[in-house]
Structure formats: C-alpha cells, structure tokens
Design a protein around this motif. Structure first.
Motif, PDB file in Angstrom:
ATOM      1  N   ARG A 191       0.836  -1.205   0.000  1.00  0.00           N
ATOM      2  CA  ARG A 191       0.000   0.000   0.000  1.00  0.00           C
ATOM      3  C   ARG A 191       0.868   1.251   0.000  1.00  0.00           C
ATOM      4  O   ARG A 191       0.613   2.203  -0.741  1.00  0.00           O
ATOM      5  CB  ARG A 191      -0.931  -0.007   1.221  1.00  0.00           C
ATOM      6  N   LYS A 192       1.904   1.244   0.828  1.00  0.00           N
ATOM      7  CA  LYS A 192       2.806   2.391   0.892  1.00  0.00           C
ATOM      8  C   LYS A 192       3.547   2.577  -0.423  1.00  0.00           C
ATOM      9  O   LYS A 192       3.758   3.716  -0.863  1.00  0.00           O
ATOM     10  CB  LYS A 192       3.801   2.233   2.041  1.00  0.00           C
ATOM     11  N   LYS A 193       3.938   1.493  -1.045  1.00  0.00           N
ATOM     12  CA  LYS A 193       4.634   1.556  -2.327  1.00  0.00           C
ATOM     13  C   LYS A 193       3.733   2.175  -3.396  1.00  0.00           C
ATOM     14  O   LYS A 193       4.159   3.047  -4.151  1.00  0.00           O
ATOM     15  CB  LYS A 193       5.065   0.148  -2.750  1.00  0.00           C
ATOM     16  N   LYS A 194       2.474   1.756  -3.427  1.00  0.00           N
ATOM     17  CA  LYS A 194       1.520   2.310  -4.407  1.00  0.00           C
ATOM     18  C   LYS A 194       1.254   3.782  -4.121  1.00  0.00           C
ATOM     19  O   LYS A 194       1.138   4.576  -5.034  1.00  0.00           O
ATOM     20  CB  LYS A 194       0.214   1.514  -4.386  1.00  0.00           C
ATOM     21  N   ALA A 195       1.130   4.130  -2.833  1.00  0.00           N
ATOM     22  CA  ALA A 195       0.892   5.523  -2.475  1.00  0.00           C
ATOM     23  C   ALA A 195       2.065   6.413  -2.856  1.00  0.00           C
ATOM     24  O   ALA A 195       1.873   7.561  -3.295  1.00  0.00           O
ATOM     25  CB  ALA A 195       0.605   5.635  -0.987  1.00  0.00           C
ATOM     26  N   ALA A 196       3.281   5.895  -2.721  1.00  0.00           N
ATOM     27  CA  ALA A 196       4.463   6.665  -3.067  1.00  0.00           C
ATOM     28  C   ALA A 196       4.586   6.876  -4.577  1.00  0.00           C
ATOM     29  O   ALA A 196       5.134   7.886  -5.026  1.00  0.00           O
ATOM     30  CB  ALA A 196       5.713   5.973  -2.537  1.00  0.00           C
ATOM     31  N   GLN A 197       4.061   5.951  -5.355  1.00  0.00           N
ATOM     32  CA  GLN A 197       4.125   6.057  -6.805  1.00  0.00           C
ATOM     33  C   GLN A 197       3.116   7.055  -7.356  1.00  0.00           C
ATOM     34  O   GLN A 197       3.265   7.520  -8.473  1.00  0.00           O
ATOM     35  CB  GLN A 197       3.884   4.683  -7.445  1.00  0.00           C
ATOM     36  N   GLN A 198       2.116   7.395  -6.586  1.00  0.00           N
ATOM     37  CA  GLN A 198       1.067   8.307  -7.065  1.00  0.00           C
ATOM     38  C   GLN A 198       1.433   9.745  -6.885  1.00  0.00           C
ATOM     39  O   GLN A 198       2.109  10.339  -6.332  1.00  0.00           O
ATOM     40  CB  GLN A 198      -0.251   8.032  -6.370  1.00  0.00           C
TER      41      GLN A 198
END
Length: 115
Positions: free
Chosen positions: A108-115
């Motif tokens: 989840r954190k990885k996806k949030a950082a990519q946005q």
C-alpha cells in the motif's frame, strides 16, 4: 475448487480480500492422523480471539480452548498437550497473518508513493 474466486480476483486485483488463500504447507510436512484433532479444533476456534480496531489479532482465548477441551473430553495429560499444540498452531497462524499484514501495508505504501 475456488476457480471462480481466482477469476474474480483477476478482475478486481486491487481487492486483496478476494485473493484465494493458498495452502502454506511445505513439501517437508507430512500430516499424520493424530494431527486431525488439532486442525479440527483450530478450525472451530480460530475466530475466538481478540481483533484490534486498528488491525491485528490476538491469540485464541484460553476460555475457548478450555471449553472445547471440556466439550470433547480432553483431560489430564491430553489437556496439557492440547493447550501446547493449539498454542503452537495458533502462534504460527498469528505469525503468518502478521507477515501478510506487513506485506500488504508495504505494498500500500509503495503504491501511495508512486502516485
């Protein structure tokens, strides 16, 4: 058996709760007949535990284990072994759940950082 669930997860990959559970039995584990009682007990008791409001779960309640033992005539030395084995199984379950939760949070954190 759950092909329909796998297909649904493929259509909705962002809904992690749809992911079919994969067996976590390793190749070196050879189930024995005497294991059945403990796995049946775990299946019956696995939801008799504390669930935190912010996630996480606690061990199966002692009262649930004791009542199950009374209901099934498990006494004496068998009762001691029952508690030891059930706590071992439950400890592994909690470890697996914690690892899954940490992996999901990292994703989840990885996806949030990519946005």
């Amino acid at each position: 058996m759950l092909e329909w669930l796998a297909e649904l997860f493929e259509q909705e990959p962002d809904k992690e709760w749809l992911r079919p559970r994969q067996p976590t039995v390793s190749d070196d584990f050879d189930p024995q007949a005497w294991h059945a009682m403990y796995f049946e007990a775990f299946d019956a008791l696995q939801y008799d535990r504390f669930y935190g409001a912010m996630g996480g779960e606690g061990p199966i309640y002692y009262t649930a284990l004791s009542q199950y033992a009374r209901d099934h005539g498990i006494t004496g030395d068998r009762l001691k072994r029952f508690h030891v084995f059930m706590n071992a199984i439950d400890g592994e379950w909690l470890k697996i759940q914690r690892e899954r939760s940490e992996a999901a949070e990292a994703e989840r954190k990885k996806k949030a950082a990519q946005q």
